[in-house]
Write an enzyme that holds these catalytic residues in place. Structure first.
Site, mmCIF file in Angstrom:
data_model
loop_
_atom_site.group_PDB
_atom_site.id
_atom_site.type_symbol
_atom_site.label_atom_id
_atom_site.label_comp_id
_atom_site.label_asym_id
_atom_site.label_seq_id
_atom_site.Cartn_x
_atom_site.Cartn_y
_atom_site.Cartn_z
ATOM 1 N N LYS A 236 15.223 -18.136 -4.009
ATOM 2 C CA LYS A 236 16.419 -18.894 -3.598
ATOM 3 C C LYS A 236 15.997 -20.134 -2.812
ATOM 4 C CE LYS A 236 20.475 -18.483 -0.510
ATOM 5 N NZ LYS A 236 21.382 -17.563 0.220
ATOM 6 N N ASP A 241 22.567 -24.093 4.199
ATOM 7 C CA ASP A 241 23.747 -23.311 3.844
ATOM 8 C C ASP A 241 24.799 -23.421 4.951
ATOM 9 O OD1 ASP A 241 25.564 -21.563 2.794
ATOM 10 O OD2 ASP A 241 24.338 -19.750 3.048
ATOM 11 N N LYS A 248 30.565 -21.481 7.743
ATOM 12 C CA LYS A 248 30.004 -20.480 8.661
ATOM 13 C C LYS A 248 30.442 -20.788 10.092
ATOM 14 C CE LYS A 248 25.736 -19.337 6.197
ATOM 15 N NZ LYS A 248 25.989 -17.927 5.946
ATOM 16 N N ASP A 259 17.231 -21.098 4.575
ATOM 17 C CA ASP A 259 17.826 -20.414 3.426
ATOM 18 C C ASP A 259 17.081 -20.719 2.119
ATOM 19 O OD1 ASP A 259 19.701 -18.531 2.689
ATOM 20 O OD2 ASP A 259 21.295 -19.978 2.278
ATOM 21 N N ASP A 318 30.389 -19.029 0.475
ATOM 22 C CA ASP A 318 29.155 -18.708 1.209
ATOM 23 C C ASP A 318 28.289 -17.702 0.440
ATOM 24 O OD1 ASP A 318 27.367 -18.921 3.256
ATOM 25 O OD2 ASP A 318 28.515 -17.750 4.715
ATOM 26 N N GLU A 320 26.638 -18.165 -2.170
ATOM 27 C CA GLU A 320 26.112 -19.170 -3.100
ATOM 28 C C GLU A 320 24.737 -18.801 -3.642
ATOM 29 O OE1 GLU A 320 25.606 -19.271 0.047
ATOM 30 O OE2 GLU A 320 23.476 -19.737 0.107
ATOM 31 N N ARG A 322 23.455 -15.994 -4.743
ATOM 32 C CA ARG A 322 23.494 -15.207 -5.979
ATOM 33 C C ARG A 322 23.854 -16.085 -7.177
ATOM 34 N NH1 ARG A 322 27.843 -11.287 -3.293
ATOM 35 N NH2 ARG A 322 26.504 -11.815 -1.551
HETATM 36 N N1 BES Z 1 22.234 -17.361 3.423
HETATM 37 C C1 BES Z 1 23.245 -16.408 3.666
HETATM 38 C C2 BES Z 1 22.713 -15.043 4.090
HETATM 39 C C3 BES Z 1 22.010 -14.947 5.414
HETATM 40 C C4 BES Z 1 22.708 -14.650 6.560
HETATM 41 C C5 BES Z 1 20.643 -15.051 5.486
HETATM 42 C C6 BES Z 1 22.047 -14.515 7.780
HETATM 43 C C7 BES Z 1 19.976 -14.914 6.687
HETATM 44 C C8 BES Z 1 20.682 -14.645 7.829
HETATM 45 C C9 BES Z 1 24.089 -16.188 2.410
HETATM 46 O O1 BES Z 1 24.225 -17.256 1.564
HETATM 47 C C10 BES Z 1 25.450 -15.790 2.861
HETATM 48 O O2 BES Z 1 26.052 -16.537 3.551
HETATM 49 N N2 BES Z 1 25.880 -14.605 2.473
HETATM 50 C C11 BES Z 1 27.161 -14.117 2.874
HETATM 51 C C12 BES Z 1 27.717 -13.303 1.735
HETATM 52 C C13 BES Z 1 29.162 -12.941 1.898
HETATM 53 C C14 BES Z 1 30.042 -14.160 1.828
HETATM 54 C C15 BES Z 1 29.532 -11.965 0.811
HETATM 55 C C16 BES Z 1 26.968 -13.242 4.129
HETATM 56 O O3 BES Z 1 25.944 -12.607 4.286
HETATM 57 O O4 BES Z 1 27.877 -13.259 4.969
HETATM 58 ZN ZN ZN Z 2 25.853 -18.523 2.062
HETATM 59 ZN ZN ZN Z 3 22.698 -18.712 1.667
#
Ligand code: BES
Ligand code: ZN
Ligand code: ZN
Length: 469
Positions: A236, A241, A248, A259, A318, A320, A322
């Site tokens: 990734k 992000d 966020k 990220d 968020d 993104e 995947r």
């Molecule tokens: N990059 C984040 C995941 C992340 C969070 C990595 C904290 C490292 C530390 C990812 O893109 C994300 O925001 N995922 C969301 C998914 C949700 C919207 C289903 C998450 O983890 O909240």
């Molecule tokens: Zn995200």
């Molecule tokens: Zn992310």
């Protein structure tokens, strides 16, 4: 950079300018300098009962040696260690022992000082002499440890770069630079080519950003038979992000330049494999984009068509990572891979599940899962499995498209598995595939005894995997 030197002589023959390190069985807090009559200095460091030291605690000890040396402004240090002194390391080889020492000396020495304008006036550790080494294979293990440690640190350097200094295009340039001196070939596709390839999911994630979305392809054809099936690594590469329109909250965004750690990890692993001259065919694919906010940004509610023709209902901007990985997994098909590993800072839910001590792995292939857990234990990049059962597929059944990017009921339960389940809809069929969610290991924690920021995980694990694959 810290020099690690294999020294044939015993530590007793070390000259004055170098401090001799002597590990003792005293408690960890007991450490002191001792001057001997001949003017030599020895630093005695308690590490507790040697009979209780495991591979895990051994790595921490090695890192602590570096931290201690730095704290005391030691410029030159001599160490002498012997595998036989540590009964619980009995299963490991001498090669493992010296490679592990070397890697962890380098990992602990690393600091990210690129943007410090006032350089520290303190003396830094310049060399570590590893004493009493004469066997050829042990000296080779040190040389290998230097390569693996150095490339892991290169990966950390790229990951730690702030997003205003590392766009997807810059990431591509950094990938090219990383491969110099190896036989790894890098190709970078831009938005025009991505449109032709119909990578609608990757393009959607990057469409709100000023910076152009890219797709980094690194190929290493090291096997004798160029037709031998390659291992494909997918990483990734979100250079920042924000969360997109589902922005966020503050306190959860500032470290999202990391990220792209999955991307920097797979690129460092293939570069390292190239430098080691592994006789393997290896591909690294990094979809890279900035998940930004603008009037052009992907919206919650949008439906996009991925490269494999599947439509995705974007319920959360968020989620993104995947989406960009989906198109990269489809792209991987053309290589007819022997196995695929994807590496991604995919979900905060992985931290809820495991804390910050291990990355989560998800695969239906139990042999692959067991292999990765075992290699994680020997390399130091711990991983632990979560299930990837069909039961979880129902939550992603979209009303309006083929699949939704988060659970349609907006439930956060099993969030990491949900991410893995989404990816499984895009991973090539009948190819061993494992998803590695490295979000828990994106940032270092105090007990790691590493600099703040990127841990460089799971580069060492990936290199070990490539070696044995
Ligand atoms: N990059 C984040 C995941 C992340 C969070 C990595 C904290 C490292 C530390 C990812 O893109 C994300 O925001 N995922 C969301 C998914 C949700 C919207 C289903 C998450 O983890 O909240
Ligand atoms: Zn995200
Ligand atoms: Zn992310």
């Amino acid at each position: 950079m810290l020099k690690i030197i294999a020294n044939p002589k015993s530590i007793d023959a070390i000259v004055k300018k170098t401090v001799r390190l002597q590990l003792t069985e005293e408690p960890i807090s007991a450490h002191r300098f001792v001057e001997s009559a001949d003017g030599n200095t020895t630093y005695k460091m308690g590490i507790g009962k040697w009979s209780e030291i495991t591979a895990r605690s051994f790595r921490t000890i090695v890192r602590t040696i570096v931290q201690t040396a730095k704290a005391h402004e030691i410029e030159s240090l001599a160490i002498e260690m012997n595998l036989a002194q540590f009964p619980k390391l009995g299963e490991q080889s001498e090669i493992w022992f010296y490679q592990t020492i070397t890697e962890n000396l380098l990992l602990a020495d690393y600091e990210y000082n690129t943007f410090k304008t006032t350089k520290k006036k303190r003396l830094t550790l310049k060399e570590v002499l590893v004493c009493n080494l004469t066997k050829v294979e042990v000296i080779k293990a040190i040389e290998k440890g230097i390569i693996v440690g150095t490339y892991t640190n290169h990966g950390r350097d790229i990951a730690n770069t702030p997003a205003n200094k590392l766009s997807p295009a810059d990431f591509g340039k950094a990938a090219k630079k990383l491969m110099s001196g190896t036989k790894v070939i890098v190709k970078i596709l831009g938005e025009k080519e991505l449109k032709k390839l119909k990578m609608g999911a990757l393009l959607a994630v990057g469409q709100g950003a000023e910076s152009e979305t890219k797709f980094i392809i690194a190929e290493y054809w090291g096997a004798k038979d160029k037709k031998e099936q390659p291992i494909v690594l997918v990483g990734k590469g979100i250079t920042y992000d924000t969360g997109g329109l589902n922005v966020k909250p503050s306190g959860f965004m500032h470290d999202m330049h990391l990220d792209m750690s999955g991307g920097s990890a797979v690129l460092s692993a293939i570069a390292c494999a190239g430098k080691l001259g592994l006789k393997k065919n290896i591909i690294a694919l990094v979809p890279t984009a900035e998940n930004a906010i603008s009037d052009r940004a992907m919206r919650a509610g949008d439906i996009v068509t991925a490269m494999n023709g599947k439509t995705i209902e974007v319920l959360h901007t968020d989620a993104e990572g995947r989406m960009v990985l989906a198109d990269a997994l489809t792209y991987s098909e053309r290589y007819k891979p022997k196995a695929i590993l994807d590496v991604a800072t995919l979900t905060g839910a992985a931290l809820v599940a495991l804390g910050q001590h291990a990355s989560a792995i998800m695969t239906k292939d139990t042999t692959l899962s067991n292999k990765l857990v075992e290699l994680g234990e020997t390399s130091g990049d711990l991983v632990w499995p979560l299930p990837l059962w069909d039961e979880y597929k129902q939550y992603l059944k979209s009303n309006r498209a083929d699949i939704s990017n988060i659970a349609t009921n907006f439930s956060r339960y099993g969030g990491s598995i949900e991410g893995g389940t989404f990816l499984s809809a895009f991973a090539p069929k009948n190819v061993p595939w494992c998803h590695i969610d490295i979000a828990p290991r994106m940032d270092s924690i105090a007990s790691d005894k590493l600099a703040k920021g990127s841990t460089g995980e799971p580069i060492r694990l990936l290199v070990k995997f490539l070696e044995q694959a």
